[in-house]
Design an enzyme around this catalytic site. Sequence first.
Site, PDB file in Angstrom:
ATOM      1  CD  GLU A 137      51.809  72.001  39.456  1.00 12.54           C
ATOM      2  OE1 GLU A 137      51.377  73.110  39.774  1.00 12.54           O
ATOM      3  OE2 GLU A 137      51.185  70.921  39.673  1.00 12.54           O
ATOM      4  CE  LYS A 178      48.384  74.998  39.087  1.00  9.71           C
ATOM      5  NZ  LYS A 178      48.901  74.137  40.158  1.00  9.71           N
ATOM      6  CE1 TYR A 201      42.234  72.182  47.143  1.00  9.47           C
ATOM      7  CE2 TYR A 201      42.142  74.206  45.863  1.00  9.47           C
ATOM      8  CZ  TYR A 201      42.252  72.836  45.920  1.00  9.47           C
ATOM      9  OH  TYR A 201      42.393  72.111  44.767  1.00  9.47           O
ATOM     10  CB  CYS A 224      48.433  70.825  38.206  1.00  3.97           C
ATOM     11  SG  CYS A 224      47.862  69.673  39.498  1.00  3.97           S
ATOM     12  CB  SER A 252      47.414  65.317  41.066  1.00  2.00           C
ATOM     13  OG  SER A 252      46.187  64.997  41.651  1.00  2.00           O
ATOM     14  N   GLY A 290      11.522  36.123   6.933  1.00  2.00           N
ATOM     15  CA  GLY A 290      12.079  34.934   6.298  1.00  2.00           C
ATOM     16  C   GLY A 290      13.128  34.329   7.205  1.00  2.00           C
ATOM     17  CB  SER A 318      16.764  35.041   9.467  1.00  2.00           C
ATOM     18  OG  SER A 318      17.356  33.779   9.699  1.00  2.00           O
ATOM     19  CB  THR A 342      17.139  39.210   7.952  1.00  2.00           C
ATOM     20  OG1 THR A 342      17.381  38.861   6.569  1.00  2.00           O
ATOM     21  CG2 THR A 342      15.742  38.753   8.344  1.00  2.00           C
ATOM     22  CD  GLU A 386      24.115  39.840   4.831  1.00  2.00           C
ATOM     23  OE1 GLU A 386      24.206  38.625   5.061  1.00  2.00           O
ATOM     24  OE2 GLU A 386      23.016  40.440   4.801  1.00  2.00           O
ATOM     25  CD1 TRP A 437      26.426  38.141   1.265  1.00  2.00           C
ATOM     26  CD2 TRP A 437      27.495  38.127  -0.685  1.00  2.00           C
ATOM     27  NE1 TRP A 437      26.557  36.835   0.874  1.00  2.00           N
ATOM     28  CE2 TRP A 437      27.213  36.792  -0.324  1.00  2.00           C
ATOM     29  CE3 TRP A 437      28.156  38.370  -1.891  1.00  2.00           C
ATOM     30  CZ2 TRP A 437      27.577  35.714  -1.113  1.00  2.00           C
ATOM     31  CZ3 TRP A 437      28.528  37.289  -2.681  1.00  2.00           C
ATOM     32  CH2 TRP A 437      28.239  35.980  -2.290  1.00  2.00           C
TER      33      TRP A 437
END
Length: 635
Positions: A46, A113, A119, A168, A195, A348, A355, A458, A463, A468
């Site tokens: 800025e 802006k 302040y 800003c 800032s 299992g 598992s 599981t 997979e 798979w």
Amino acid sequence: MKDGWIKVAAATPRVKVADPRYNAAQIRLQIEEAARQGVQILVFPELSLTGYTCGDLFLQETLLNAVEEELTALAGAVGDMLVAVGAPLRCRHKLYNSAVLMSQGQILGVVPKRYLPNYSEFYEMRHFTAGEPAMGSIRIGELTVPFGMNLLLECQTMPQLVVAAEICEDLWAPAPPSQSHALAGATVIMNLSASDEMIGKAAYRRELVTGQSARLYCGYIYADAGEGESTTDMVYAGHNLIAESGSLLAESKLFSHGLTITELDIQKIAYERRRSTTYPAADGQGYVHIPFSLPLKETTLTRRIAPNPFVPANLRDRARRCEDILAMQISGLRKRVEHTHCKTLVIGISGGLDSTLALLVAAGAMDRLGRSRSDIIGVTMPCFGTTHRTRSNAETLCQCLGVTLRCVDIQAAVMQHFKDIGHDPAQLDVTYENAQARERTQILMDIANASGGMVVGTGDLSELALGWATYNGDHMSMYGVNASLPKTLVRHVIAAYAEIAQDNAMKKVLADILDTPVSPELLPAKNGEIAQKTEEIVGPYELHDFILYYAIRFGFGPAKIYRLAKAAFAGTYEDAVILHWLKGFYRRFFQQQFKRSCLPDGPKVGSVTLSPRGDWRMPSDASAEAWMAQVEALS
């Protein structure tokens, strides 16, 4: 700009307060350095042409005339990039804190802006007037250019790249201009800022920038004033930040100057907006659309591409994620047990990763319900490929957790099945393997029926992506607790559990399970060792999980994923290896969708899942031609 990448930078030059000539020279040096590094969008702080801390000098004609002279000269020094420079500019007898947008020797427009602080240490309203959305045009020397908050810069060579600016304090406001900019189509927001630094402000600024990029699904470039500003009552730290859709990509050190460079993925941003049902279609009405062009070129990637995108790199974050995932799995299973009033949970137990995690989840669910872990029935089902190591680990794990252990040797049943269907047991083919998997599933289902229980699945996400799993074998259960966890993450959840386990025997068995090669153990063991190693057949899971993440989470095509994988796995896998398994992933992913179309229920724990009930809807007979053609072209 290939694959949607564009190199961007936030710059903090050295400044001399109220010296536009010196500041323009410093800005020009950083423009030249940015060009050498391939930057295509460059943002300065800025009021960077004068310094932010000029005070009442902003009202002096001498300063303002010098600003206009330097701006005209500076624009001529900007080549094939988009540059935003901060400057005080006059328009209709008022002064505006402005972002001046330049490219290819021209000033494209000026953004004022909107929100002026008045302040504490800031008194901008003493000098400047608040900008409005549509303000027509502004003169800079002999030039007349568009002026207003409603400017959208649209790249002609990359249509998804649309750039807008705010300044800003605009970001700190309840309704930042960037909100309107993004809704109008902007995918990159530039913020020119000054800032001041205070204790704790850097953290707040960081959260503000990353949060805004997340809410707006955008790239956010924040350039902050630093060295050279007046220190009468404040100091400026040059805290530059670049974020993308909630991720902080680059950040400068406090009290530094120079360039903060990274790459934004515009294609990724566009995909995020496209997939989000709550993000409205772009409405650019009321905006001035300014075309600009950037040369098409391949962007060199410098941002880190994580090889394990499912797994946080930070140890603390990783531990927290693993803890949260286990809690979600336990919560889901607890609810299902409570709802079905089942008397037992049947699992299992192979002595493998999946598992093991399912058993840990089941134990946690029973603990939450205030029930005995003996209501969990862990079943080992040794057959032709079972090794002493995996069977021993399965039995030890059940003993450590206090669950009921049963052993059902399935060799005789499978041999009888081979006889019934006329299959030669010497032929070690898919029938040989799948017969064992389906026999195991039948046993689990029947034990569940006999004990008034429920079979806990599981199988994991990796997979499922590769198919798979044996259809109607380990593919099926009554509740799949691991269905949305990739293999790379399963391993870390178990490791995190082992880390906090109090029992040394538990720690030891989990450590050995983590060290055991992943295998379905469906082919005969060799000298007592595992003969069938999954990753030698389908490829490394870390590669497949990487491909899965980017293919599903962001919809990237094979070519872009290949480029990312080469960056992420440089030094680990050769390019030819990555390409080989990339081809295998897409072939299997499309061929095996029919298995994912009829998955059992399971808890969703992450943003990438393949549940057919909403997370991933794909026809089982979809053609892979377009994807495979792209892979072949890479070859």
